[in-house]
Write a protein that holds these residues in place. Sequence first.
Motif, short mmCIF file in Angstrom:
data_model
loop_
_atom_site.label_atom_id
_atom_site.label_comp_id
_atom_site.label_asym_id
_atom_site.label_seq_id
_atom_site.Cartn_x
_atom_site.Cartn_y
_atom_site.Cartn_z
N LYS A 367 -3.88 22.68 -6.64
CA LYS A 367 -3.54 21.69 -7.69
C LYS A 367 -4.01 20.23 -7.41
O LYS A 367 -4.69 19.66 -8.39
CB LYS A 367 -2.26 21.70 -8.33
N ASN A 372 -5.43 23.35 -11.97
CA ASN A 372 -4.33 24.17 -12.18
C ASN A 372 -4.46 25.28 -13.22
O ASN A 372 -5.09 24.87 -14.22
CB ASN A 372 -3.06 23.23 -12.69
N SER A 440 -3.90 31.46 -4.49
CA SER A 440 -3.97 30.06 -4.88
C SER A 440 -5.26 29.52 -5.34
O SER A 440 -5.49 28.90 -6.27
CB SER A 440 -3.30 28.98 -3.78
N ASP A 513 4.39 29.93 -9.38
CA ASP A 513 4.68 28.50 -10.03
C ASP A 513 6.24 28.37 -10.32
O ASP A 513 6.35 29.16 -11.47
CB ASP A 513 3.61 28.24 -11.12
#
Length: 517
Positions: A367, A372, A440, A513
């Motif tokens: 991020k 994101n 991720s 998340d």
Amino acid sequence: MKRVIILSLLIIFSSSVLFAQETVDTSIINKIRDEELNRSQIRFIAHNITDVSGSRLTNSPGFRRAADWIITTLKQWGLSDAKLEPWGEFGYGWSVEKSYAAIQSPYYSNIIAYPKPWSGSTNGLINAKIFLMEKMDSAYIVQNADKIKGNIVMFKSRDTAIKSSFKPESMRYTDSALANLKDDYMVTPEMVKMFVPQLLKMKSLSKLIKQCNPAAFIEISGEAGDGTVFVDGFGGYKKDDQPMVPWLVMEKEDFLKIERLVGGGTEVKLDLDIKAKLYDQDLQGHNLIAEIPGTDPTLKAEVVMIGGHLDSWQSATGATDNGAGCIVMMEAIRILKTLGIKLKRTIRISLWDGEEQGLLGSFGYVKNHYGNPIDMKLKPEQSKISAYYNLDNGTGKIRGIYTQGNEKVVPIFTKWLEPFKDLGATTVTMHNTGSTDHLSFDAVGIPGFQFVQDPIDYETRTHHSNFDTYDHLSIPDLQQAAVIVASFVYNTAMRSEKIPRKPLDAPNKFIFDGLLP
């Protein structure tokens, strides 16, 4: 039908062209193999990350010991900018300074039990009676508040059988198993949807139990038995989670014995002495980062990333989860640096924290640097990453690689694995694997890959357990893995083009998340 046939032929043709164009510098591969075979540092790295550092719970002293040693070592090897990089707020660190538990009545008996992460202290030696809870619901807790107060609470087990060991605990993949690999998720999206409401319920009930002032809470360890205790947890590290009651996870046979005694009308008392400590000096989470700078005037701005998570649970020293991945990645980058190869692209090693709480470290890093997935507003750095390679499935040797559905890399990786047929690494599967840090990167369109590894006894014995120690590492398997990772990194760094990418997904919330409320 004609169009389908033509399209299929075009795909086959384009893959063949890619395969034909992909080259492997066997002289470099041989140098990598020679370095690992004759001058391996695997045992040295493994000893320091596990035995010397101890357990490595995020933000704990053990994590800092390991990180400090790794940074010093990487600098000694000649890597650049080795440091801890904050990614955002995590919460408290925690460690156990003393832990004693035993049956005192109706007779003395040692028991195997470990404090749950971020749980509280007994403030000295206590002796208290067991109260066996029949139900885990709010009405039952309120009705039995007087029995909970001052006593050690155990929740009645629904699984009272010890499974017979008719199957071996350790295994390697057969050729047929590798040929038939499917998607392999420890936690699927469907499981997450079911898990979060249950977690919220358990968190609410735990608070209600805490309000009844128990002396401690004890839960049973799942599966295995035979002295194995699986110790992990959800929450406790955030500011509003504290203070917590003393909370232990008990080995299955000991728990079931106590349960039978209490169920049969025998009063059971335990001695407990738990001293735990919270650390609030720095609530930020930190990833460990270091680089070998690229040398090509144009391509050095592009990056090849490797990594694994450095954090562990605390009942052992996190050797297979995931000391093994960190050991291999450190060794791979040491080999490349030691050989003095002029790598075109920059190589970056990243060892994450907070993985055990839901990939917090790697997702925080993504991020901060790349974007994101919730809005897919990507940052300039995102386009500079060629690939991220992850290792986090125990001590088993590499048997291949999951491509996460990226068909364009299949011929490339197939070619790269050709020199390692004698090491048992041949599989390139289009299937996905989940629940670790490559997700991720994959979530924001960066090619992220996890290697296929032999299971050994990862899921049956060592994963999150008190058996996750140095002695359960297979050093030859880790050496094999380091050779293959170093070779993949070299090949990625030297290609004329970055690793091909899949089409970018539509904006969507990352699976982990906000997983833990």
